[in-house]
Motif scaffolding. Structure first.
Motif, PDB file in Angstrom:
ATOM      1  N   ASP A 220      -7.918  -1.668   0.442  1.00  0.00           N
ATOM      2  CA  ASP A 220      -6.774  -2.564   0.697  1.00  0.00           C
ATOM      3  C   ASP A 220      -7.237  -4.025   0.743  1.00  0.00           C
ATOM      4  O   ASP A 220      -6.602  -4.906   0.180  1.00  0.00           O
ATOM      5  CB  ASP A 220      -6.093  -2.213   2.025  1.00  0.00           C
TER       6      ASP A 220
ATOM      7  N   LEU B 217       1.470  -2.118   6.805  1.00  0.00           N
ATOM      8  CA  LEU B 217       0.006  -2.066   6.869  1.00  0.00           C
ATOM      9  C   LEU B 217      -0.503  -1.770   8.278  1.00  0.00           C
ATOM     10  O   LEU B 217      -1.587  -1.230   8.457  1.00  0.00           O
ATOM     11  CB  LEU B 217      -0.509  -3.449   6.414  1.00  0.00           C
TER      12      LEU B 217
ATOM     13  N   GLN C 142      -4.729  -4.264  10.587  1.00  0.00           N
ATOM     14  CA  GLN C 142      -5.131  -4.503   9.188  1.00  0.00           C
ATOM     15  C   GLN C 142      -4.505  -5.786   8.665  1.00  0.00           C
ATOM     16  O   GLN C 142      -5.117  -6.489   7.858  1.00  0.00           O
ATOM     17  CB  GLN C 142      -4.708  -3.328   8.315  1.00  0.00           C
TER      18      GLN C 142
ATOM     19  N   SER D 285       4.024   4.875   8.165  1.00  0.00           N
ATOM     20  CA  SER D 285       3.302   3.746   8.747  1.00  0.00           C
ATOM     21  C   SER D 285       3.083   3.972  10.242  1.00  0.00           C
ATOM     22  O   SER D 285       3.875   4.628  10.904  1.00  0.00           O
ATOM     23  CB  SER D 285       4.106   2.461   8.540  1.00  0.00           C
TER      24      SER D 285
ATOM     25  N   LYS E  92       0.856  -1.206   0.000  1.00  0.00           N
ATOM     26  CA  LYS E  92       0.000   0.000   0.000  1.00  0.00           C
ATOM     27  C   LYS E  92       0.888   1.251   0.000  1.00  0.00           C
ATOM     28  O   LYS E  92       1.777   1.371   0.859  1.00  0.00           O
ATOM     29  CB  LYS E  92      -0.824  -0.047   1.281  1.00  0.00           C
TER      30      LYS E  92
END
Ligand code: V47
Ligand code: SF4
Length: 385
Positions: A284, A308, A312, A340, A265
């Motif tokens: 996602d 992530l 998640q 992040s 991502k």
């Protein structure tokens, strides 16, 4: 969920004709076409693509969810390239703002794990103009001399392409040299999006899609396994994601050496693409689901938790993902610098095992090539571990 229950649930949902036809193919484990993949991106709701992906995941791996014990060495963040999404690198002209490690410093890092039961070191970094193939071959030899059984997964195709060109070696000659020095496999980085028009916008100056695929294909022919990534959720369109996955799927049909597909991502903190919004959690999970459905010849789908976030990553286990990478210490800076939630990514084995157990999956420690080391349901952790 078994085939019958899945068909019943889908029958009760209000799906269009085309979606019913694609779902039927997926349930029969047939390969879907690029047009069908695009239809999933454009029309597939999360519950539907998620159920289909989970069906494939359970068909391939049951509840097994893999992780490994590894650590990272990032030799430098000085880089000759200037990818717009990168928050991590510093140009050579500004190298005083970055870091450059010598062999001794990197060996100290390896030695810090003496007696710790890790199985892999992942080496990845910027493309430094003065760290050449002989410097890295020397590092590989020293790591193997110190700890022969440690699997070395190292260098993206971007780093390799630059090293080989500078040393005037063909891709095969360069890979043979590094393999003989101790390189075991390649990580999946540097793939980004293969489409040339998107690449021109986000990372114009590094190896192109054909070059990336050729380096991985050459590694496969030399008997090495590799991974593949895709950086998504920035300026690309769905058709570019399909094109990227299609090229990987074709390469896998030809050479068969990919282990794992890792969608990454895009994170927008502190880089030249900070004005681009990040994808939503729903997007996602749709991405993982469609990847699991599309990449039928890739054995594994990985969610990389330092990028992530843990929750998640945990959620992704219901959407096709069967691997959440490794225990990793705080040695990887690529994602903390890109925004992040995981500012110092470290999870102990018991953290990882608990995270997987909480969603009723089976935690399995693996080595880099997915040989099972320990099934934590058959052999649970002792209180003193
Ligand atoms: O190629 C850089 C990505 C990759 C950002 O093979 C970014 O097991 C999001 O490939 N937002 C390198 N992503 C890391 C990588 C990797 C990681 C973990 C496991 C494996 C494996 C491979 O990191 C780069 C690029 O696509 N990246 N900046 C960013 N802002
Ligand atoms: Fe360099 Fe890799 Fe960052 Fe691109 S993504 S600028 S190649 S470190």
């Amino acid at each position: 969920m078994d085939e019958k229950s899945l068909r019943q649930v889908l029958k009760g949902s209000d799906l269009g004709q085309e979606m019913v036809r694609i779902a039927d193919k997926v349930i029969k484990l047939e390969r879907i076409s690029p047009e069908e993949g695009l239809h999933l991106f454009e029309n597939g709701s999360l519950p539907v693509v998620g159920m289909l992906a989970n069906y494939i995941r359970e068909h391939k791996h049951g509840d097994r969810t893999y992780f490994n014990r590894n650590f990272h060495i990032e030799p430098t963040n000085v880089c000759v390239f200037s990818c717009k999404f990168c928050s991590y690198s510093r140009l050579y002209a500004h190298r005083e703002e970055g870091w450059e490690s010598d062999i001794e410093q990197m060996m100290d890092k390896v030695k810090a794990y003496d007696g710790v039961p890790i199985t892999e070191v992942h080496i990845v970094g910027g493309v430094h103009p003065k760290m050449n193939i002989h410097f890295f071959a020397d590092l590989l030899r020293k790591i193997k001399a110190h700890r022969p059984e440690l699997h070395i997964k190292g260098f993206t195709a971007v780093e390799l392409d630059y090293m080989f060109r500078k040393a005037n070696l063909s891709r095969e000659e360069g890979l043979r040299l590094l393999k003989e020095a101790g390189l075991d496999s390649l990580p999946g980085g540097g793939a980004e999006i293969f489409d040339p028009e998107v690449r021109e916008i986000i990372c114009a100056d590094k190896v192109d899609g054909e070059g990336w695929l050729d380096i991985h294909g050459t590694a496969h022919r030399l008997g090495m396994h590799t991974n593949a990534t895709m950086l998504y959720g920035h300026v690309e369109a769905y058709k570019h994601r399909i094109d990227h996955m299609q090229r990987l799927r074709e390469q896998q049909d030809r050479t068969g050496g990919f282990n794992t597909f890792i969608p990454l991502k895009f994170r927008n903190h502190d880089n030249e693409m900070s004005d681009v919004n990040e994808s939503t959690m729903i997007e996602d999970m749709r991405m993982y689901s469609i990847a699991r459905i599309y990449m039928d010849n890739f054995p594994h789908l990985k969610a990389y938790w330092p990028m992530l976030g843990r929750e998640q990553a945990q959620l992704s286990l219901a959407f096709g993902v069967n691997d959440i990478d490794g225990t990793i210490d705080d040695s990887t800076k690529i994602y903390s610098m890109a925004g992040s939630e995981e500012q110092t990514p470290a999870m102990s084995t018991s953290d990882l095992v608990n995270l997987i157990r909480q969603v009723n999956r089976i935690p399995v420690e693996r080595d880099t090539l997915y040989h099972e080391i320990r099934n934590y349901v058959e052999r649970p952790m002792d209180a003193d571990e």
